[in-house]
Write a protein that holds these residues in place. Structure first.
Motif, PDB file in Angstrom:
ATOM      1  N   LEU A  59      -6.985  12.855   4.224  1.00  0.00           N
ATOM      2  CA  LEU A  59      -5.522  12.741   3.738  1.00  0.00           C
ATOM      3  C   LEU A  59      -5.421  11.840   2.453  1.00  0.00           C
ATOM      4  O   LEU A  59      -4.303  11.556   1.752  1.00  0.00           O
ATOM      5  CB  LEU A  59      -4.532  12.492   4.869  1.00  0.00           C
ATOM      6  CG  LEU A  59      -4.521  13.251   5.990  1.00  0.00           C
ATOM      7  CD1 LEU A  59      -3.337  12.846   6.950  1.00  0.00           C
ATOM      8  CD2 LEU A  59      -3.922  14.737   5.415  1.00  0.00           C
ATOM      9  N   GLY A  60      -6.670  11.258   2.164  1.00  0.00           N
ATOM     10  CA  GLY A  60      -6.526  10.541   0.887  1.00  0.00           C
ATOM     11  C   GLY A  60      -6.513   8.825   1.464  1.00  0.00           C
ATOM     12  O   GLY A  60      -7.086   8.835   2.432  1.00  0.00           O
ATOM     13  N   SER A 105       0.795  -1.079   0.039  1.00  0.00           N
ATOM     14  CA  SER A 105      -0.028   0.047   0.072  1.00  0.00           C
ATOM     15  C   SER A 105       0.928   1.189   0.253  1.00  0.00           C
ATOM     16  O   SER A 105       1.831   1.468   0.679  1.00  0.00           O
ATOM     17  CB  SER A 105      -0.828   0.139   1.099  1.00  0.00           C
ATOM     18  OG  SER A 105      -1.833  -1.115   1.197  1.00  0.00           O
ATOM     19  N   ARG A 106       0.361   2.107  -0.769  1.00  0.00           N
ATOM     20  CA  ARG A 106       1.001   3.495  -0.672  1.00  0.00           C
ATOM     21  C   ARG A 106       0.036   4.583  -0.996  1.00  0.00           C
ATOM     22  O   ARG A 106      -1.064   4.099  -1.155  1.00  0.00           O
ATOM     23  CB  ARG A 106       1.952   3.625  -1.989  1.00  0.00           C
ATOM     24  CG  ARG A 106       3.291   3.075  -1.956  1.00  0.00           C
ATOM     25  CD  ARG A 106       3.984   3.100  -3.227  1.00  0.00           C
ATOM     26  NE  ARG A 106       5.305   2.431  -3.217  1.00  0.00           N
ATOM     27  CZ  ARG A 106       6.499   2.718  -2.802  1.00  0.00           C
ATOM     28  NH1 ARG A 106       6.417   4.085  -2.326  1.00  0.00           N
ATOM     29  NH2 ARG A 106       7.490   2.083  -2.796  1.00  0.00           N
ATOM     30  N   THR A 107       0.291   5.516  -0.371  1.00  0.00           N
ATOM     31  CA  THR A 107      -0.803   6.684  -0.527  1.00  0.00           C
ATOM     32  C   THR A 107      -1.200   7.354  -1.485  1.00  0.00           C
ATOM     33  O   THR A 107      -0.456   7.671  -2.432  1.00  0.00           O
ATOM     34  CB  THR A 107      -0.380   7.875   0.634  1.00  0.00           C
ATOM     35  OG1 THR A 107       0.950   8.338   0.128  1.00  0.00           O
ATOM     36  CG2 THR A 107      -0.263   7.628   2.204  1.00  0.00           C
ATOM     37  N   VAL A 108      -2.641   7.537  -1.660  1.00  0.00           N
ATOM     38  CA  VAL A 108      -3.090   8.081  -2.896  1.00  0.00           C
ATOM     39  C   VAL A 108      -3.723   9.290  -2.401  1.00  0.00           C
ATOM     40  O   VAL A 108      -4.751   9.272  -1.741  1.00  0.00           O
ATOM     41  CB  VAL A 108      -4.106   7.066  -3.658  1.00  0.00           C
ATOM     42  CG1 VAL A 108      -4.819   7.823  -4.803  1.00  0.00           C
ATOM     43  CG2 VAL A 108      -3.300   5.942  -3.960  1.00  0.00           C
ATOM     44  N   PRO A 109      -3.174  10.604  -2.336  1.00  0.00           N
ATOM     45  CA  PRO A 109      -4.104  11.632  -1.745  1.00  0.00           C
ATOM     46  C   PRO A 109      -5.227  12.051  -2.390  1.00  0.00           C
ATOM     47  O   PRO A 109      -5.561  11.660  -3.598  1.00  0.00           O
ATOM     48  CB  PRO A 109      -2.748  13.003  -2.137  1.00  0.00           C
ATOM     49  CG  PRO A 109      -2.291  12.563  -3.434  1.00  0.00           C
ATOM     50  CD  PRO A 109      -2.263  10.655  -3.252  1.00  0.00           C
ATOM     51  N   VAL A 110      -6.194  12.781  -1.539  1.00  0.00           N
ATOM     52  CA  VAL A 110      -7.409  13.111  -2.039  1.00  0.00           C
ATOM     53  C   VAL A 110      -7.234  14.232  -3.164  1.00  0.00           C
ATOM     54  O   VAL A 110      -7.879  14.503  -4.212  1.00  0.00           O
ATOM     55  CB  VAL A 110      -8.203  13.889  -0.995  1.00  0.00           C
ATOM     56  CG1 VAL A 110      -7.557  14.933  -0.161  1.00  0.00           C
ATOM     57  CG2 VAL A 110      -9.567  14.094  -1.457  1.00  0.00           C
TER      58      VAL A 110
END
Length: 382
Positions: free
Chosen positions: A326-327, A35-40
């Motif tokens: 924060l997404g 998992s990696r962050t996907v910003p809003v």
């Protein structure tokens, strides 16, 4: 006393920064996750109106400063954001990605270098910063070479000791003889007080100021003590104009998002001036992640937009959940959002709430200091 004090401070800072870095490293020691962050919303390219950032250096020592201006195209006039660095973080590259974002979004950024080295006394931070700000505004207003400042759109962003300074400068600005424009917004991230002073009184912070005070739940250096003090003591600012925010860590994916003291730093080596104690180490902690572009930057942008348009935070935050969003992680899990309120009683404390003190509060010297603008005397510390 002084020769023993300086090495202890420097060593203490290094230990605390290592502890902060260690928190991130420990988060990666577990089973790997894809998992990696996907910003809003990434506030980058869509908001960037300017292709280049021009920088200029003025002055010498702890009253020197940098001016960063948007170019390609060059605006005739622009809002001014004063960016106040943390203790020993005198190199603008430590916050370079955020500065780049602010400038290419159309703001002039003034970066006071209010601290020269360990020899700059904490009692001098405020007068140094005030001198630099006034001088920078004079340069911008009088030189055809520079973008003219829109003094009706003037704001402060501060981190750590710079967050505390931002609160003090906003209080000083209430004096009509201070030589400062009206501060439309003051955003304080992980504010910390190197040397406790009773002046200027934060109750003087004008009611018209929009104020964000943000702390981190894993901030081992300053905790939330000073942040809560500032928020509570800014009694003239109505609830509609201020918010208290607690950023929370999320270790679900990679990179882990750790709400520690250095989280608001955002390295950009193009702005590296070669200055600063532990410069390379500080720059290594400045990775840009979702806490930056979907958290600190986005909340600051929204606050600036509201302040410059004459709106309060109640009007700007019509959907609180969306404001703090924060997404998502790439597996669809929502990133842990910060807690936000206009009421301190509704926000839990962080641990360590008072941080790990490097400097003893019982300072051995009685200090009186008058800021050049407010004639505010600093009473003896507790």
């Amino acid at each position: 006393m002084k020769t023993r004090f300086v090495p202890r401070v420097v060593c203490g800072i290094f230990v605390l920064l290592m502890m902060s870095a260690g928190a991130s490293l420990r988060a990666e020691d577990g089973p790997s996750r894809p998992s990696r962050t996907v910003p809003v919303e990434h506030p980058g390219q869509s908001k960037h109106q300017h292709k280049r950032v021009l920088r200029y250096e003025f002055g010498q020592g702890p009253r020197s400063y940098w001016i960063f201006e948007p170019a390609d195209p060059k605006p005739k006039r622009a809002p001014v954001v004063v960016f106040l660095h943390g203790w020993f973080s005198v190199n603008p590259a430590i916050y370079g990605a955020w500065i780049d974002h602010l400038v290419r979004s159309g703001n002039v950024v003034v970066f006071p270098r209010y601290q020269n080295d360990v020899g700059t006394l904490p009692r001098d931070f405020l007068p140094n910063a005030l001198f630099a700000i006034r001088d920078a505004l004079t340069v911008l207003e009088t030189s055809d070479k520079h973008v003219r400042p829109n003094l009706k759109q003037f704001a402060l962003i501060g981190h750590s000791a710079g967050g505390n300074l931002a609160a003090q400068i906003t209080a000083v600005s209430a004096d009509p003889h201070a030589g400062l424009p009206e501060i439309r917004a003051a955003m304080l991230f992980m504010p910390g007080e190197v040397l406790p002073l009773r002046e200027p009184k934060l109750s003087l912070i004008p009611a018209s100021t929009l104020m964000i005070v943000a702390v981190g739940e894993d901030d081992l250096l300053v905790g939330d003590l000073r942040g809560r003090q500032i928020f509570a003591q800014a009694t003239a600012v109505p609830r509609s104009h201020k918010r208290y925010v607690v950023f929370r860590s999320d270790r679900h994916g990679f990179p882990p998002l750790i709400a520690e003291h250095t989280a608001p730093t955002s390295a950009n080596h193009r702005l590296d001036t070669g200055e600063g104690i532990l410069r390379s180490f500080q720059l290594s902690l400045g990775d840009v992640n979702a806490l930056d572009w979907a958290g600190f930057w986005r909340i600051a942008d929204a606050t600036l937009d509201a302040a410059f348009a004459g709106r309060n935070l109640d009007e700007a935050i019509t959907d609180e959940e969306q404001f703090t969003h924060l997404g998502f992680w790439s597996d669809g899990r929502k990133v842990t959002p910060p807690l936000m309120s206009d009421n301190l009683d509704s926000i839990p404390r962080v641990v360590l709430s008072n941080g790990i003190r490097i400097i003893p509060w019982e300072w051995p010297i009685k200090i009186t200091e008058s800021s050049a603008s407010a004639a505010a005397e600093a009473a003896p510390v507790k």
